[in-house]
Motif scaffolding. Structure first.
Motif, PDB file in Angstrom:
ATOM      1  N   LEU A 284       0.826  -1.210   0.000  1.00  0.00           N
ATOM      2  CA  LEU A 284       0.000   0.000   0.000  1.00  0.00           C
ATOM      3  C   LEU A 284       0.856   1.254   0.000  1.00  0.00           C
ATOM      4  O   LEU A 284       0.570   2.215  -0.721  1.00  0.00           O
ATOM      5  CB  LEU A 284      -0.927  -0.016   1.216  1.00  0.00           C
ATOM      6  N   GLY A 285       1.915   1.291   0.818  1.00  0.00           N
ATOM      7  CA  GLY A 285       2.766   2.474   0.870  1.00  0.00           C
ATOM      8  C   GLY A 285       3.348   2.828  -0.480  1.00  0.00           C
ATOM      9  O   GLY A 285       3.330   3.982  -0.912  1.00  0.00           O
ATOM     10  N   GLU A 286       3.868   1.831  -1.182  1.00  0.00           N
ATOM     11  CA  GLU A 286       4.434   2.077  -2.509  1.00  0.00           C
ATOM     12  C   GLU A 286       3.361   2.521  -3.492  1.00  0.00           C
ATOM     13  O   GLU A 286       3.590   3.399  -4.331  1.00  0.00           O
ATOM     14  CB  GLU A 286       5.122   0.811  -3.012  1.00  0.00           C
ATOM     15  N   ASN A 287       2.177   1.924  -3.393  1.00  0.00           N
ATOM     16  CA  ASN A 287       1.097   2.290  -4.307  1.00  0.00           C
ATOM     17  C   ASN A 287       0.603   3.712  -4.069  1.00  0.00           C
ATOM     18  O   ASN A 287       0.237   4.424  -5.003  1.00  0.00           O
ATOM     19  CB  ASN A 287      -0.062   1.301  -4.170  1.00  0.00           C
ATOM     20  N   VAL A 288       0.576   4.154  -2.804  1.00  0.00           N
ATOM     21  CA  VAL A 288       0.164   5.534  -2.513  1.00  0.00           C
ATOM     22  C   VAL A 288       1.170   6.515  -3.105  1.00  0.00           C
ATOM     23  O   VAL A 288       0.790   7.520  -3.730  1.00  0.00           O
ATOM     24  CB  VAL A 288       0.013   5.754  -0.996  1.00  0.00           C
ATOM     25  N   PHE A 289       2.448   6.231  -2.921  1.00  0.00           N
ATOM     26  CA  PHE A 289       3.481   7.102  -3.486  1.00  0.00           C
ATOM     27  C   PHE A 289       3.341   7.182  -5.006  1.00  0.00           C
ATOM     28  O   PHE A 289       3.344   8.277  -5.590  1.00  0.00           O
ATOM     29  CB  PHE A 289       4.870   6.570  -3.121  1.00  0.00           C
ATOM     30  N   ALA A 290       3.179   6.022  -5.656  1.00  0.00           N
ATOM     31  CA  ALA A 290       3.046   6.003  -7.115  1.00  0.00           C
ATOM     32  C   ALA A 290       1.766   6.725  -7.556  1.00  0.00           C
ATOM     33  O   ALA A 290       1.751   7.386  -8.598  1.00  0.00           O
ATOM     34  CB  ALA A 290       3.043   4.559  -7.612  1.00  0.00           C
ATOM     35  N   SER A 291       0.711   6.624  -6.751  1.00  0.00           N
ATOM     36  CA  SER A 291      -0.555   7.281  -7.102  1.00  0.00           C
ATOM     37  C   SER A 291      -0.418   8.794  -7.105  1.00  0.00           C
ATOM     38  O   SER A 291      -0.942   9.476  -7.993  1.00  0.00           O
ATOM     39  CB  SER A 291      -1.649   6.869  -6.118  1.00  0.00           C
ATOM     40  N   VAL A 292       0.279   9.333  -6.102  1.00  0.00           N
ATOM     41  CA  VAL A 292       0.474  10.783  -6.046  1.00  0.00           C
ATOM     42  C   VAL A 292       1.224  11.263  -7.281  1.00  0.00           C
ATOM     43  O   VAL A 292       0.853  12.259  -7.911  1.00  0.00           O
ATOM     44  CB  VAL A 292       1.230  11.178  -4.755  1.00  0.00           C
ATOM     45  N   GLU A 293       2.283  10.547  -7.638  1.00  0.00           N
ATOM     46  CA  GLU A 293       3.049  10.936  -8.822  1.00  0.00           C
ATOM     47  C   GLU A 293       2.207  10.817 -10.089  1.00  0.00           C
ATOM     48  O   GLU A 293       2.296  11.660 -10.994  1.00  0.00           O
ATOM     49  CB  GLU A 293       4.302  10.049  -8.932  1.00  0.00           C
ATOM     50  N   TYR A 294       1.373   9.780 -10.163  1.00  0.00           N
ATOM     51  CA  TYR A 294       0.541   9.583 -11.347  1.00  0.00           C
ATOM     52  C   TYR A 294      -0.473  10.720 -11.493  1.00  0.00           C
ATOM     53  O   TYR A 294      -0.661  11.269 -12.583  1.00  0.00           O
ATOM     54  CB  TYR A 294      -0.181   8.241 -11.250  1.00  0.00           C
TER      55      TYR A 294
END
Length: 525
Positions: A284-294
Motif C-alpha cells: 500500500l505504501g508504494e502504491n500511494v506514493f506512485a498514485s500521487v506521482e501519477y
C-alpha cells in the motif's frame, strides 16, 4: 605486499557492505527511482496543481480528552488541529516501542479519566506512510504494522505521559517508551480544545457534539477539462485511439488496449489499463506514493485532498485501492445521489495504475456566495443516529459538504450534512442542516466550557431530511467551523495553561486549508 593489498581490499568490501546495509535499513524501498514504464513516459500536458506525499497524509480525526468523560473532536484544516499536529506533535520523536496485547489497559477508563489526544487513521496507515508525518523509529516487527490510532495521555493519578500506537487489527498496541513528550505538552493539547464544542460518546464509541455546530453553504462556478485534453494526457499515442459512444451516451476512447470512458456530460472519467504485473507484492505504501506521482502527471489536484484508506487489509501489506478525499472550507466533499464528485480513486498493481477515476471539474478560486448554516447536535443528532436503519453497522459520524450540480448555471452548491460511516465503508447522509436563517439559542456551554450543555435548543425547526433512504455517499473526514470568538477564547485559555500561541495567527491559518494540505483529492467509497 600481497597480504597488505588483500587486507585493504577486505576493508573496502566491508565498508561498502556497511553502507548498503545502512541504506536498506533507513530508506523506503520502492519509494525512490524505479524502472520507467510506458505510463511514466507519456508526454502529459500540465493541468491541475502538483502535490507531494507529505501533503496528503494526516489523521482524519483528532480527539481531545479532558478527563471527567469530556471530549471534543477536531478535523483536518481547522486552526487548533493544525496547531497541535503541525506545531506540536510533528516535530517530536517516537521510539523504544514495546509490544503488548490491546487489553494491557482499560481504554474506556483512560478515555473517561485521563487527559490526552487521539489521532485516528480509519482502517490503518502503513508505518512507511506514517513516517512521512511523524518521526518514528522501531524494529522490523513494528515497521510492518498498520496503525489506526495514536493515543497520547497523562495518567490521572501520576505525572506520567504514555503514548500508544494501535494496530488496525485491534489486537496489539505498541507503547513508545522513549517518546519526546512531557506533561506540559499534553496540557497544551487540552488547552487548545477547551472552548471547542464538547462531544459525548455513545456506548459503541461514536462521538457526537452536545450542541449544533456551525458550517457554511457555498456556491462555486466551475470549468471542466475537455475529454480530448484527457485523451492526450492519458494515452501513449492519442493518434491511434478511436472515439465511440455507448447506449447511455457516455463517450469512450480506446486504443484497443486502454479505455477512457467520459460520463456526466464530460465531468467524470473512468480510465482503465489492464496491464498487470506478475509480482505478488502489492504494498500500500508504494502504491500511494506512485498514485500521487501519477495524479501529478495526469490531471493534477483541484484544491485540497487527503489520503484515506478505504478498507482494512488483514496482512497489513497488500493494498490495491488508493483513494484521495477532496476538502473544501475544511470539510470533506461527498457527492449527491447520481452525481460523482469529491474523490480521486486509483486501482494499483505493484505501482502500476490499472484504473483511474476522477472528476474533470475545476472550481473557481472564489465562491459566488457563502451562507452560514447550522448542523444539528445534541438530542436531534443522537435521535437521527438511533433511528438510522443500519445503526448497528455505524462506526463513525462526521460533518461534510454534499456537492449538488446546478447544470444550467455551471455551478456547484455545497450543502452541510452529517454523514454516517458503516463498517463496510459505506457512507450515507444522516442529517441535513437546519433551514437557512436558523440560529440556535446560546447555551451555558458557550460561556462556561467546563459545564455540560444540556442540548436545549428551544424546540429548533426540523433539519432538512435524513439519509435513511440508504443512498450511499463517498466521503470521509470532516471539519467543525469554529464558533464566533472561539479562536480568541482558546488563545486566552492557552495563555492560562502556558501555551505559546497567537490568536490572530490562528485565525489566519484556519482560513487557509492549504496550510494543512498542499492539494490532493480522495475519499472512501
Amino acid at each position: 605486499m600481497i597480504e597488505k593489498a588483500k587486507t585493504m581490499l577486505l576493508v573496502l568490501l566491508v565498508s561498502i557492505s556497511l553502507v548498503q546495509s545502512y541504506m536498506l535499513a533507513y530508506s523506503m524501498p520502492g519509494l525512490g527511482a524505479t524502472v520507467k514504464t510506458e505510463q511514466d513516459i507519456i508526454n502529459a500536458e500540465p493541468l491541475g496543481m502538483p502535490s507531494d506525499l507529505d501533503s496528503v497524509i494526516a489523521p482524519e480525526e483528532m480527539i481531545i480528552h479532558f478527563g471527567s468523560d469530556k471530549h471534543t473532536v477536531l478535523y483536518p484544516g481547522t486552526t487548533f488541529y493544525d496547531m497541535i499536529l503541525r506545531g506540536r506533535i510533528q516535530g517530536r520523536e517516537f521510539k523504544g516501542f514495546q509490544r503488548n496485547p490491546v487489553s494491557v489497559l482499560n481504554w474506556d477508563e483512560v478515555r473517561r479519566n485521563d487527559m490526552g489526544v487521539e489521532l485516528r487513521f480509519p482502517n490503518g496507515l502503513p508505518i512507511d506512510l506514517l513516517k512521512k508525518l511523524l518521526k518514528v523509529q522501531g524494529d522490523l516487527l513494528f515497521l510492518n504494522e498498520m496503525i489506526d490510532r495514536i493515543w497520547i495521555f497523562k495518567t490521572s493519578d501520576t505525572e506520567v505521559v504514555r503514548t500508544f500506537f494501535f494496530t488496525a487489527d485491534g489486537e496489539t498496541v505498541y507503547e513508545s517508551t522513549q517518546a519526546d513528550l512531557t506533561v506540559r505538552d499534553v496540557q497544551d493539547y487540552v488547552g487548545f480544545g477547551e472552548y471547542q464544542t464538547k462531544y459525548a460518546v455513545t456506548s459503541d464509541g461514536i462521538y457526537l457534539p452536545s450542541k449544533p455546530i456551525q458550517s457554511v453553504e457555498s456556491i462555486y462556478g466551475y470549468e471542466t477539462y475537455s475529454p480530448d485534453l484527457m485523451q492526450r494526457n492519458l494515452f501513449f499515442d492519442p493518434a491511434t485511439t478511436k472515439a465511440l459512444k455507448d447506449r447511455n451516451g457516455s463517450q469512450i476512447f480506446t486504443d484497443g488496449k486502454r479505455g477512457l470512458q467520459v460520463e456526466q456530460n464530460g465531468m467524470w472519467i473512468i480510465y482503465t489499463d489492464p496491464a498487470a504485473s506478475q509480482s505478488v507484492d502489492n504494498l500500500l505504501g508504494e502504491n500511494v506514493f506512485a498514485s500521487v506521482e501519477y495524479v501529478n502527471s495526469h490531471g493534477g489536484w483541484d484544491g485540497s485532498h487527503l489520503f484515506v484508506n478505504t478498507e482494512y487489509v488483514g496482512d497489513g501489506k497488500a493494498g490495491r485501492v488508493v483513494q484521495f478525499q477532496q476538502y473544501l472550507d475544511h470539510y470533506p466533499v461527498i457527492p449527491a445521489p447520481h452525481f460523482q464528485y469529491g474523490r480521486i480513486r486509483l486501482t494499483m498493481q505493484q505501482r502500476f495504475v490499472t484504473e483511474y477515476t476522477r472528476s474533470l471539474i475545476t472550481l473557481a478560486k472564489k465562491a459566488d456566495s457563502r451562507e452560514p448554516r447550522w448542523l444539528p447536535g445534541g438530542d436531534d443528532l443522537k435521535a437521527a443516529l438511533d433511528q438510522y436503519e443500519r445503526r448497528s453497522e455505524a462506526v463513525r459520524v462526521f460533518p461534510a459538504l454534499q456537492a449538488e450540480p446546478q447544470l444550467e448555471e455551471r455551478k456547484l452548491k455545497f450543502s452541510p450534512v452529517w454523514v454516517v460511516q458503516l463498517a463496510d465503508g459505506t457512507q450515507d447522509v444522516l442529517l441535513h442542516a437546519y433551514p437557512r436563517g436558523y440560529v440556535p439559542p446560546k447555551s451555558d456551554e458557550d460561556d462556561e466550557p467546563d459545564k455540560e450543555s444540556g442540548g436545549d435548543h428551544s424546540s429548533p425547526p426540523p433539519a432538512n431530511g435524513s439519509g435513511n433512504n440508504g443512498s450511499g455517499s463517498n466521503g470521509d473526514g470532516g471539519k467543525e467551523t469554529l464558533d464566533a470568538g472561539s479562536a480568541d477564547k482558546s488563545a486566552d485559555a492557552g495563555k492560562r495553561t502556558g501555551i505559546d500561541t497567537d490568536a490572530d495567527a490562528g485565525k489566519d491559518k484556519s482560513m487557509d486549508v492549504g496550510a494543512v494540505f498542499n492539494g490532493t483529492n480522495l475519499g472512501p467509497g
